[in-house]
Every structure is written in structure tokens, then in C-alpha cells.
Design an enzyme around this catalytic site. Structure first.
Site, mmCIF file in Angstrom:
data_model
loop_
_atom_site.group_PDB
_atom_site.id
_atom_site.type_symbol
_atom_site.label_atom_id
_atom_site.label_comp_id
_atom_site.label_asym_id
_atom_site.label_seq_id
_atom_site.Cartn_x
_atom_site.Cartn_y
_atom_site.Cartn_z
ATOM 1 N N ASP A 96 20.666 52.556 -0.389
ATOM 2 C CA ASP A 96 21.908 52.918 0.282
ATOM 3 C C ASP A 96 22.257 54.335 -0.189
ATOM 4 O O ASP A 96 21.652 54.857 -1.127
ATOM 5 C CB ASP A 96 22.996 51.906 -0.089
ATOM 6 C CG ASP A 96 24.355 52.289 0.442
ATOM 7 O OD1 ASP A 96 24.469 52.526 1.663
ATOM 8 O OD2 ASP A 96 25.305 52.376 -0.361
ATOM 9 N N ASP A 98 26.053 56.250 0.216
ATOM 10 C CA ASP A 98 27.422 56.395 -0.309
ATOM 11 C C ASP A 98 27.732 55.290 -1.308
ATOM 12 O O ASP A 98 27.585 54.098 -1.001
ATOM 13 C CB ASP A 98 28.435 56.334 0.832
ATOM 14 C CG ASP A 98 28.250 57.456 1.833
ATOM 15 O OD1 ASP A 98 28.745 58.552 1.588
ATOM 16 O OD2 ASP A 98 27.580 57.218 2.862
ATOM 17 N N ASP A 118 25.165 49.332 -3.551
ATOM 18 C CA ASP A 118 26.321 49.193 -4.436
ATOM 19 C C ASP A 118 27.388 48.221 -3.961
ATOM 20 O O ASP A 118 28.335 47.950 -4.695
ATOM 21 C CB ASP A 118 27.001 50.565 -4.586
ATOM 22 C CG ASP A 118 27.704 50.979 -3.302
ATOM 23 O OD1 ASP A 118 28.945 51.038 -3.271
ATOM 24 O OD2 ASP A 118 27.002 51.229 -2.309
#
Length: 215
Positions: free
Chosen positions: A7, A9, A164
Site C-alpha cells: 500500500d 498512504d 497499514d
């Protein structure tokens, strides 16, 4: 060697300050109050259309403004890189993993244009052999399609997905792929409540996690 999909961001980069600055310009144009960083982070994860939808709802604006505000947001967002930072250890970690022969990819809900802009900004474009943004396909995470498409683009081999957030955990689960959770990003749920094979709070730990996963 393996395939490692990241991922973006909240995983490789902390982009919330730039997203906040762009979002606040769009809100100001509608006479609405600005967001703080905590609120901004709570809106991130499902792509720009959902982020703008959450901004509109939080400020009690007319939902019919969505298309106008989204167009404006995306126009500003394409070059919003100056306040964004890499999380500590990311650059060295990516260099280590690539040097070990792993093939790296990006699967993000961030639109393609700002994704490539921020990768260029940090000199990371050549690190990734496949990059899928939130507008690359009709589907976005947590649908498994973008992640599986990124994996296919990288080729054959064992896979690890690194993210995250709650969205990333769900995406990995839907794709039936092992997930490494970076705990210092934008997740909303507790670590124990998110399905994951590994959890880490420092990118110096990721090469060892990869070695164990692919052993």
C-alpha cells in the site's frame, strides 16, 4: 525470490499533511471549516471519492457538491507532494528487498497521477515493477481485484502484501494472501482486531519478516 506488494498512504508515506492542505483548500472554497490532521487521517483509505464524500458529510455540505469538489480536489492533489514524507527506514528497506531480488509493486487507492507524482518526488519510480492506483480498475480496495491484478503483473512467486489499514487487512483477506501490518499508519481498529500474518512498527524489521514468510 518473492513478490511484495505495498500500500502507499500510511504505509510507505505519511501523506496526510498534503491531503489535509488540499482538502482544506477545497473546503474553504465552499466556506466550510478546515480539517485537522486527526480528522484527515480518519477520512483516508477508501480513495479520493470517498474522502471527499466524508468531508462533505462532516461539514454538512450539500451532497450534490460532490462532483465539483472531487474534480477540484483531484486537480490540486496531482502535484501535492511537498508536505509528504517517507516513513523512517522505507528507502533503505526497499533497496534491501530489491537487492535481494524480490519484485516490488504498489496497490493503492490513491489515484494514479498523484501516486506516480509522489514516487517520482522520492526517486522511487524504478523500485516498483507494477503500480495500480485507485482509478486503474473499476474496483478499489477492499475489493481484491486491484491487489490480484498487481500480483499478476509482477509474475510468479510467493506473495506478501504490506499495508497499514483496516482496508488493507480486508483486501488481503479477500485475496487470500498473507498480510504484514505496519502499525504506525492510518488504521482505525486495534492491531489485534485486524487479520494479519505479521505486524511491525519499524521498516528495519520488514526484511526479516519477508525472509521468514518466504522461507
Amino acid at each position: 525470490m518473492g513478490l511484495i506488494v505495498f500500500d502507499l498512504d500510511g504505509t510507505l508515506i505519511d501523506s496526510a499533511p498534503d491531503i489535509r492542505a488540499v482538502g482544506n483548500r477545497v473546503l474553504a472554497e465552499q466556506g466550510a471549516a478546515p480539517m485537522d490532521l486527526a480528522e484527515t487521517r480518519s477520512f483516508i483509505g477508501n480513495g479520493a471519492p470517498v474522502l471527499v464524500q466524508r468531508m462533505i458529510a462532516a461539514r454538512g455540505l450539500d451532497p450534490s457538491l460532490h462532483a465539483t469538489m472531487l474534480t477540484r480536489f483531484l486537480a490540486l492533489y496531482e502535484k501535492a507532494v511537498e508536505l509528504t514524507v517517507l516513513y523512517p527506514g522505507v528507502a533503505d528497506c526497499l533497496e534491501t528487498l530489491a537487492g535481494q531480488g524480490h519484485r516490488l509493486g504498489i496497490c493503492t487507492n490513491k489515484p494514479e497521477a498523484p501516486t506516480h507524482a509522489v514516487l517520482r518526488h522520492f526517486g522511487l519510480s524504478d523500485r516498483f515493477l507494477a503500480v495500480l492506483g485507485g482509478d486503474s480498475l473499476k474496483q478499489r480496495k477492499p475489493d481484491s481485484a486491484p491487489l490480484l491484478a498487481c500480483v499478476r503483473a509482477l509474475g510468479e512467486g510467493p506473495v506478501l502484501y504490506v499495508g497499514d489499514s483496516d482496508v488493507d487487512a480486508e483486501t488481503a483477506e479477500r485475496a487470500a494472501l498473507p498480510f504484514a501490518l505496519f502499525t504506525e499508519g492510518y488504521r482505525k481498529a486495534a492491531v489485534k482486531d485486524l487479520p494479519h500474518a505479521h505486524a511491525f512498527d519499524d521498516f528495519t524489521a520488514l526484511p526479516d519478516i519477508v525472509a521468514r514468510q518466504f522461507a
